[in-house]
Write a protein that holds these residues in place. Structure first.
Motif: not given
Ligand code: BES
Ligand code: ZN
Length: 458
Positions: A89-100
């Protein structure tokens, strides 16, 4: 070892492709709508385990399934048995807009594989799985039996795993547990982590008016729950970075001068650290260096703070409620139960009568500490030296892996923490990555580890 080395080299690209496939699953345990993705991810892992020749089963729990996979046993010989724990399992990815690049579209750039969960923890336990694959596929005799226990709820407190360990106690009896879910300081600084902080989570909600109100018509005549929450939370820490909850430090075992000396030897630059974190100035409990503050001292943190209007533009209201998610990080000999009690008691005491306070106790995990002097720890250090060609560092780390204390209590087994995550891997942050050189080193470390551990077992 030559056959294994050749095998690992030959299959390097495929191992990276496998990791990409694995990272593609959005196995976010905190978000209920990802439940199916967690199962699909576990099934993928099950398939990988079976393909390399492990006896693998998907074990249902009251939460997400556990993948249990064991090396084929030889009936005639009794060999030492080790567990390898990890989490899919993984952590929530948010905030999406900061992912390159999108969090669940694994992307390789240079020697980094970007994606949520690449380092925490999919890449790290896959490195071990690949090492075992190399043993099994080259027909190299394993000196011990190994059982993989890969769960799907670590990031939400391993809620159902202790019960699972109880149920499978006999099959899981082992000499020691190995986990690669911590850090190392760099390719020249492999690490054995001998202490982790514990954790204890609490949610607080302050209720004010029965609905959002016009702040011009009513503001000034009633309390604002957002303001009240800020005032309550601001009272939990003083300007020296000390938690002000009465009794909070009572059970804290002081750091020995010898240990402080050892920790201070770690390569560390305050300026580089500050720049890396992106803060204008560091802050922490007075009297301790940052390495101690973040690994060997307890803290109280706000993880999330919510109230009122959060959309674009302005809105003039007194919000009906305000809430916060808090966690306390614990060190020996604090316990989640006692700490939770102290914090809840204090919150109730300082809550103003103008709002109604609702409190929820969340997950908890005890701090972990194990001597790096044991035979197994020494064996692990030898494996690190061989794989990295460098002298390992002994570290305490601030993160938590709640299940390690249950391994001790239920299976009577110590845990060896041999992390492969670099300090800039961005675990829990946007742009998480896993370093492909650490992936490769990790496989070599694992290959040596089983030899060393088995030899060190009497
Ligand atoms: N891999 C981390 C724990 C970790 C990271 C320990 C780095 C030491 C160094 C793990 O996946 C994690 O994030 N655990 C959670 C547990 C919590 C949700 C109960 C944590 O520490 O926040
Ligand atoms: Zn994590």
């Amino acid at each position: 070892m030559n056959d294994i080395e050749n095998y690992l080299q030959k299959h390097e690209e495929r191992f990276i492709r496998d990791l990409c496939e694995y990272v593609r699953f959005p196995s976010v345990s905190a978000q209920p709508h990802h439940r199916k993705d967690l199962t699909a991810c576990a099934e993928w892992l099950l398939g990988r385990c079976q393909k390399i020749g492990l006896e693998a089963t998907l074990c249902q729990t009251a939460g997400n399934p556990v993948v249990l996979a064991r090396t084929p046993r030889k009936k005639s010989i009794r060999r030492p048995h080790f567990l390898l724990y990890g989490h899919y399992d993984v952590q929530p990815p948010e905030p999406f807009d900061l992912w390159k690049s999108p969090p669940f579209e694994p992307t390789v750039k240079g020697r980094s594989l970007f994606g949520r969960g690449a380092s925490d923890n999919k890449g790290q336990h896959l490195a071990h799985l690949n090492a075992i694959e190399a043993y099994l596929k080259t027909g190299t005799e394993l000196p011990c039996d190994i059982t993989f226990v890969i769960e799907g709820e670590e990031e939400v407190g391993s809620t159902h795993l202790a019960h699972f360990l109880q149920q499978h106690r006999a099959a899981l009896r082992c000499e020691a547990v190995v986990i690669s879910d911590t850090s190392l300081l760099g390719p020249k600084y492999p690490a054995l982590t001998y202490a982790l902080r514990g954790i204890c989570a609490v949610e607080i909600k302050l209720h004010g008016p029965s609905r959002d109100l016009h702040s011009g018509l009513f503001g000034g005549s009633l309390d604002n729950p957002a303001m009240a929450l800020c005032q309550v939370l601001a009272q939990l820490r003083d300007k020296n970075g000390r938690v002000t909850v009465p009794g909070f430090y009572d059970d804290v075992k002081p750091l020995l001068p010898s240990e402080r000396k050892e920790l201070a030897r770690q390569p560390f630059s305050e300026r580089a650290y500050q720049r890396f974190l992106g803060v204008p100035k560091l802050f922490g409990e007075k009297g301790f260096i940052p390495i101690e503050q973040r690994s060997a001292r307890p803290t109280l943190e706000i993880n999330g703070l919510t109230s009122g209007y959060q959309g674009e533009g302005s809105k003039t209201i007194i919000p009906a409620w305000a809430s916060a998610k808090l966690t306390m990080r614990l060190v020996p000999n604090q316990t989640p139960n006692r700490t939770r009690k102290l914090v809840l008691q204090h919150l109730r005491k300082i809550c103003p009568p103008t709002v109604r306070m609702e409190l929820h106790a969340g997950h908890g995990g005890e701090p972990y500490f194990v001597s790096p002097d044991s035979e197994h720890a020494q064996a692990a250090l030898r494996a690190l030296r061989k794989a990295f060609g460098a002298e390992p560092v002994l570290m305490r780390e601030g993160g938590s892996i709640p299940i390690v204390n249950d391994f001790k209590k239920i299976l009577k087994a110590d845990t060896l923490l041999l992390g492969l995550a670099l300090p800039d891997d961005n675990a829990h942050s946007p742009n998480e990555k896993f370093d492909l050189d650490m992936f490769a080193r990790g496989m070599r470390m694992s290959a040596h580890l089983w030899q060393e551990l088995a030899a060190a077992t009497k």
